[in-house]
Design a protein around this motif. Structure first.
Motif, PDB file in Angstrom:
ATOM      1  N   LEU A   1      -5.648  -2.751   0.595  1.00 31.61           N
ATOM      2  CA  LEU A   1      -6.676  -3.161  -0.366  1.00 31.61           C
ATOM      3  C   LEU A   1      -7.493  -1.963  -0.836  1.00 31.61           C
ATOM      4  CD1 LEU A   1      -7.982  -6.472   1.245  1.00 31.61           C
ATOM      5  CD2 LEU A   1      -6.916  -6.240  -0.990  1.00 31.61           C
ATOM      6  N   LEU A   2      -7.810  -1.096   0.102  1.00 28.87           N
ATOM      7  CA  LEU A   2      -8.634   0.060  -0.264  1.00 28.87           C
ATOM      8  C   LEU A   2      -7.891   0.997  -1.198  1.00 28.87           C
ATOM      9  CD1 LEU A   2     -10.396   0.854   3.103  1.00 28.87           C
ATOM     10  CD2 LEU A   2     -11.504   0.264   0.958  1.00 28.87           C
ATOM     11  N   LEU A   3      -6.553   1.100  -0.985  1.00 28.07           N
ATOM     12  CA  LEU A   3      -5.778   2.045  -1.790  1.00 28.07           C
ATOM     13  C   LEU A   3      -5.337   1.449  -3.122  1.00 28.07           C
ATOM     14  CD1 LEU A   3      -3.557   3.770   0.904  1.00 28.07           C
ATOM     15  CD2 LEU A   3      -5.635   4.602  -0.160  1.00 28.07           C
ATOM     16  N   LEU A   4      -5.447   0.154  -3.234  1.00 28.75           N
ATOM     17  CA  LEU A   4      -4.972  -0.530  -4.441  1.00 28.75           C
ATOM     18  C   LEU A   4      -5.458   0.119  -5.744  1.00 28.75           C
ATOM     19  CD1 LEU A   4      -3.044  -2.860  -4.569  1.00 28.75           C
ATOM     20  CD2 LEU A   4      -4.970  -4.436  -4.729  1.00 28.75           C
ATOM     21  N   PRO A   5      -6.720   0.475  -5.841  1.00 31.55           N
ATOM     22  CA  PRO A   5      -7.197   1.056  -7.111  1.00 31.55           C
ATOM     23  C   PRO A   5      -6.560   2.389  -7.444  1.00 31.55           C
ATOM     24  CG  PRO A   5      -9.034   0.334  -5.764  1.00 31.55           C
ATOM     25  CD  PRO A   5      -7.822   0.279  -4.903  1.00 31.55           C
ATOM     26  N   LEU A   6      -5.873   3.020  -6.481  1.00 33.84           N
ATOM     27  CA  LEU A   6      -5.267   4.316  -6.781  1.00 33.84           C
ATOM     28  C   LEU A   6      -3.942   4.169  -7.516  1.00 33.84           C
ATOM     29  CD1 LEU A   6      -5.892   6.465  -3.586  1.00 33.84           C
ATOM     30  CD2 LEU A   6      -6.920   6.710  -5.833  1.00 33.84           C
ATOM     31  N   ILE A   7      -3.399   2.942  -7.530  1.00 32.51           N
ATOM     32  CA  ILE A   7      -2.124   2.742  -8.220  1.00 32.51           C
ATOM     33  C   ILE A   7      -2.346   2.901  -9.721  1.00 32.51           C
ATOM     34  CG2 ILE A   7      -0.285   1.093  -8.706  1.00 32.51           C
ATOM     35  CD1 ILE A   7      -0.964  -0.198  -5.986  1.00 32.51           C
ATOM     36  N   PRO A   8      -1.578   3.807 -10.325  1.00 32.66           N
ATOM     37  CA  PRO A   8      -1.796   4.030 -11.763  1.00 32.66           C
ATOM     38  C   PRO A   8      -1.496   2.766 -12.557  1.00 32.66           C
ATOM     39  CG  PRO A   8      -0.351   5.705 -10.793  1.00 32.66           C
ATOM     40  CD  PRO A   8      -0.503   4.627  -9.782  1.00 32.66           C
ATOM     41  N   GLY A   9      -2.289   2.516 -13.557  1.00 32.74           N
ATOM     42  CA  GLY A   9      -2.067   1.356 -14.395  1.00 32.74           C
ATOM     43  C   GLY A   9      -2.792   0.124 -13.892  1.00 32.74           C
TER      44      GLY A   9
END
Lengths: 479, 479
Positions: free
Chosen positions: B149-157
């Motif tokens: 969940l924490l890393l989710l925003p790092l996914i481009p797009g």
């Protein structure tokens, strides 16, 4: 495990405690200083959506608020129909720099305590909140005459006209001026800011109110003060003083024309004023001494407390000189003497008003929206500079300046009327001379006293400044 | 001889009627706040008052009825506090958006819909999660989902950067802030993990002595792994990659609190603080947004930090280019304006603070409800936290103790981080006030935390089933 949980609970409580203490500190103890913090422009943000009282010259609104839309939240735009004519006096809104807009802000926006009761009644009856109107003492014609004369001449400078009897400022113009409309747009604050920066960067300093806030060496116009000191200390217009071609004041001091003032003989006080003799006045100053000179200058308003008319006025300087040579030069308005145009107008006005210098003022009255007067003005005597007798003697001598056989300022003469005047051409450390003319008219019943300075005019007071003074005096007397 | 007083605790009480009364009061306060805002701001009752009253009030009462059936022994204070805070937030958003007619940046109506959804999830958790300890079973899956969940925003797009922090996920129809849920998952994981590793973490290690005095009990290096992982994650991912200082601070602070509760060992806190602030100090020269935040905090009133255009010397001028401390300083001005009692809802100018609907909604409360209102809000939050801590104290299982105290501390620390940032106790990091702030993720996670606390308090307070015959022969094991 309960012990660490209890400790954690205490810690959590402490965090809330810190927040509570801090919020209390901000909202109670720090609140006042935060509300008055220079960055805090909340009240200005609010002001933009409120109509503001107008500023009047005569019956003409020279500053008024115009709604930008129908909604309650819509802003008002301040308009200045006269452009730069009154810019230095009226100021701008949203306020920047000095001006009536800044100084009388509370009255104009209606937050002044004297308006509280009315505002409360208005809010009960559902009437729109209104600020008070501020009426200035200015004469539109005199102000326009000053602007026209300076624009024709194309030089920097300033002119001040006073009503000698009351001290009312009839005109106060500083050239170059600026357009307050350009710096007060509420719809395009960025353009307004850019315009202001440009004005600030302009080397001609259009934002500077030269009439009130710039000091110049007064040059020969200061001889009126020296003459006043002589008359107050026993001299008469016929008293004589050595007036050679040059006087040794460390560096030789010549007369403007190179020769002596009275063919080499001692010259009378009256003739010295008429011709604007340097050597005799330097001698007068030395003979009177530093203390008497300072005393006389201070009676005219030099070295005084800072005045607010209500715009702040920069103080003029006449330091007490111990050195003979410097004292001599100070007697002709050089050395360390510095005067604002307003100060020199006060000198002329004091002489015109039988020796009494009146306190200058710019606000005639402040009226509520129902036209009841909130604030009026009662003329106040600032000081008695000279006796009525000395004032009469000075007046006669000054008439010689515009009418005498060897008059230095005939350019200030008005046909069919006696004008009392004095020219001045002040040496400056840098660049050409400043050219002065101070005067009042009619000499027998003065209605207006004027001081004009042309910055680095490079000519003489009689040729450059006197015609401007004449136009202003005519504008006041004709109306 | 009188019979000996049996040493038994008082019989447990449900106090559900008290909950109902307080919930009704919270609903009433919310509606009253809206009425006040509507009357003050627009001179009329809020047009959709009935809708808000029916929906918000109905939902809260429904939640109460639901609790009567499915968690009758739960703490009666939790629901009223949640309702009050949520309602105040709702009323303030209505005042900021609907009452001013500008709903382009958000609306109370969307917040109301989110409240309804959050309450549904709240009910769902209470209904389905009969035994919170089942969450203990899958610590590593929870940990992975927290990281995911924490890393989710790092996914481009998919990820979005708002106001500099990359902590949002765009789902097309709406945006989510997954860190709001990750923090709950993290507390679940830490509770489970630390309960199982508690002995190793708390006992193994060596004593550091100075003379005869025990100073610190340092853990073994190999037990440092979770600390190192947590530290690395918070620093590298959150601070460097996502610029999400708020979440980083929140997670690490909660981690330290929980490891302390589990081990009762202050050396963990010391190690954690040194590591965290050491890393911050080391990164300080390299991470620019770090420096910006520090300067904004320490030097907020520096003209160059407040406003980056050239009118700094003129207090009344506009600021066209906002500096980094503009929001903070204007927030403080708003609090100062509010003073002790505030301007009343609808009576202030909260819109003066940029982005007031997010973290700085606290200043809007401060301005319109004054210190009095802020105290109510802070005390309500503090009460919520302390009730949570009581649940931890009353619980019988270690996991539940960890979990309840972790959630409670999370709420406390989150409040501290956001309000402390807004009121300049600590640097601004960006976080949301539980229940009050605008936004679905924050609201939903608040209600999830509340549901977890209620379920745990129900199970902790529920009296053990009575044995049929009180002889002590048959042991009844309560769950």
């Amino acid at each position: 495990m309960n012990k660490p949980i209890r400790r954690l609970a205490f810690f959590a409580m402490a965090l809330f405690g810190v927040l509570l203490v801090n919020v209390s500190y901000i909202q109670v103890f720090q609140a006042e200083s935060l509300r008055e913090h220079p960055f805090n422009n909340r009240q200005y943000a609010n002001q933009l959506t409120q109509p503001r009282g107008p500023i009047l010259v005569g019956s003409e609104e020279v500053a008024f608020s115009e709604p930008l839309g129908e909604e309650e939240d819509d802003k008002y735009q301040r308009k200045y129909p006269a452009g730069g004519l009154y810019a230095h006096l009226v100021g701008t809104f949203p306020v920047r720099g000095e001006g009536i807009e800044t100084r009388q802000n509370a009255l104009l926006e209606g937050s002044d305590e004297r308006l509280v009761v009315r505002n409360f009644i208005d809010s009960l009856t559902g009437k729109e909140h209104q600020g008070a109107s501020v009426e200035l003492t200015l004469s539109a014609k005199a102000q326009e005459a000053a602007q026209a004369a300076f624009e024709e001449l194309g030089k920097n400078g300033a002119a001040v006209a006073l009503d000698p009897e009351t001290g009312a400022v009839l005109a106060s113009y500083s050239n170059p001026t600026f357009d307050p409309n350009a710096v007060s747009s509420v719809t395009d604050a960025e353009a307004a800011n850019t315009a202001w920066t440009d004005y600030e960067a302009d080397e001609n300093k259009p934002l500077l109110n030269r009439a009130l806030n710039e000091r110049y060496p007064p040059g020969s116009t200061f001889k009126l003060v020296t003459a006043a000191a002589a008359l107050e200390n026993g001299a008469t217009p016929e008293s004589t003083m050595d007036a050679p071609a040059t006087l040794d004041l460390g560096v030789p001091l010549p007369n403007a024309w190179g020769g002596p003032c009275n063919g080499g003989d001692p010259d009378t006080l009256a003739h010295s004023i008429e011709r604007s003799c340097n050597t005799s006045f330097a001698n007068w100053a030395i003979e009177l001494g530093a203390d008497k000179m300072t005393e006389q200058a201070e009676k005219f308003g030099f070295n005084g407390e800072e005045m607010a008319i209500p715009l702040p006025v920069t103080g003029s300087l006449y330091p007490t000189e111990d050195d003979r040579n410097t004292l001599g030069r100070s007697g002709i308005g050089q050395a360390n003497v510095e005067a604002t145009p307003l100060q020199m107008a006060m000198v002329a006005a004091g002489i015109a008003n039988d020796g009494d210098v009146m306190k200058p003022y710019l606000v005639e009255s402040v009226k509520d929206s129902d036209l009841s007067e909130i604030e009026g003005h009662t003329p106040e005597t600032l000081s008695t500079a000279v006796s009525a007798k000395s004032a009469e003697d000075l007046t006669q001598m000054m008439i010689g300046v515009t009418e005498g056989a060897e008059a230095s300022g005939p350019g200030g003469a008005i046909p069919g009327m006696q004008v009392a005047g004095k020219t001045g051409t002040a040496e400056t450390a840098s660049g050409p001379t400043h050219n002065w003319f101070v005067s009042f008219a009619p000499a027998d019943d003065p209605q207006v006293a004027v001081a004009v300075v042309v910055e680095h005019g490079g000519g003489s007071g009689g040729t450059l400044a006197a015609p401007i003074a004449k136009r202003i005096m005519e504008a006041v007397i004709d109306q | 001889m009188s019979a000996p007083v049996p040493n038994r605790p008082l019989p447990p009480v449900k106090r559900r009627n008290a909950e109902l009364v307080m919930t009704l009061m919270a609903i009433g306060l919310t509606l009253f706040a809206m009425i006040e805002a509507g009357l003050t701001r627009n001179g009329e009752m809020p047009p959709s008052l009935f809708l808000y009253g029916a929906l918000f009030g109905g939902l809260a009462i429904l939640a109460h009825v639901f609790i009567r059936f499915f968690a009758p022994w739960s703490d009666p204070l939790l629901l009223p506090i949640g309702t009050l805070l949520n309602g105040l937030g709702l009323a303030m958003l209505w005042r900021l958006f609907e009452a001013t007619g500008d709903t382009s940046n958000g609306s109370a109506m969307s917040q109301l819909i989110l409240t309804a959804a959050s309450m549904a999830v709240f009910a769902g958790i209470i209904f389905f999660l009969k035994e919170p300890r089942i969450l203990q079973r899958y610590p590593y899956i929870t940990a992975l989902s927290a990281v995911f969940l924490l890393l989710l925003p790092l996914i481009p797009g998919l990820g979005m950067t708002i106001n500099g922090a990359r902590q949002w996920v765009n789902l097309g129809f709406t945006s989510l802030q997954p860190s709001e849920f990750a923090k709950i998952a993290l507390v679940i994981f830490l509770s489970g993990y630390m309960v199982s590793k508690r002995d190793v973490l708390s006992l193994a290690g060596k004593q550091v002595k100075i003379g005869r005095f025990k100073v610190l009990a340092l853990p073994r290096m190999r037990d440092m792994a979770p600390m190192a992982l947590m530290w690395g994650f918070c620093i590298i991912v959150l601070v460097i990659l996502m610029n999400d200082l708020g979440t980083s601070l929140l997670l690490f602070g909660t981690f330290l609190a929980m490891i302390y509760v589990a081990t009762h060992r202050s050396s963990w806190i010391a190690i954690g603080l040194v590591a965290f602030f050491g890393a911050c100090a080391l990164l300080y020269p390299f991470v620019s947004h770090f420096r910006v935040r520090m300067v904004t905090w320490l030097d907020a009133f520096n003209p160059e930090v407040y406003c980056t255009d050239q009118f700094l010397n003129d207090p009344n001028a506009f600021c066209t280019t906002s500096g980094t401390s503009q929001q903070l300083v204007k927030g403080l001005f708003a609090l100062a304006q509010g003073g002790l009692t505030g301007a009343g809802l609808g009576g202030g100018q909260p819109g003066y603070v940029p982005e007031v609907q997010n973290d700085f909604i606290f200043t809007a409360f401060g301005e319109e409800l004054g210190l009095t209102g802020l105290m109510v809000m802070l005390l309500a939050l503090a009460l919520l936290v302390e009730r949570g801590m009581r649940i931890a104290l009353a619980a019988k299982e270690l996991f539940i103790k960890m979990f309840a105290s972790g959630i409670s501390f999370l709420i406390a620390f989150q409040t501290f981080v956001v309000i402390g940032g807004v009121t300049r106790v600590i640097p601004m990091t960006g976080a949301t006030i539980p229940f009050v702030a605008k936004g679905g993720s924050a609201l939903l996670s608040s209600w999830i935390m509340l549901a977890l606390l209620m379920r745990m308090s129900n199970n902790a307070r529920k009296p053990a089933p009575q044995s049929i015959q009180d002889e002590g022969a048959t042991q009844v094991i309560s769950r």
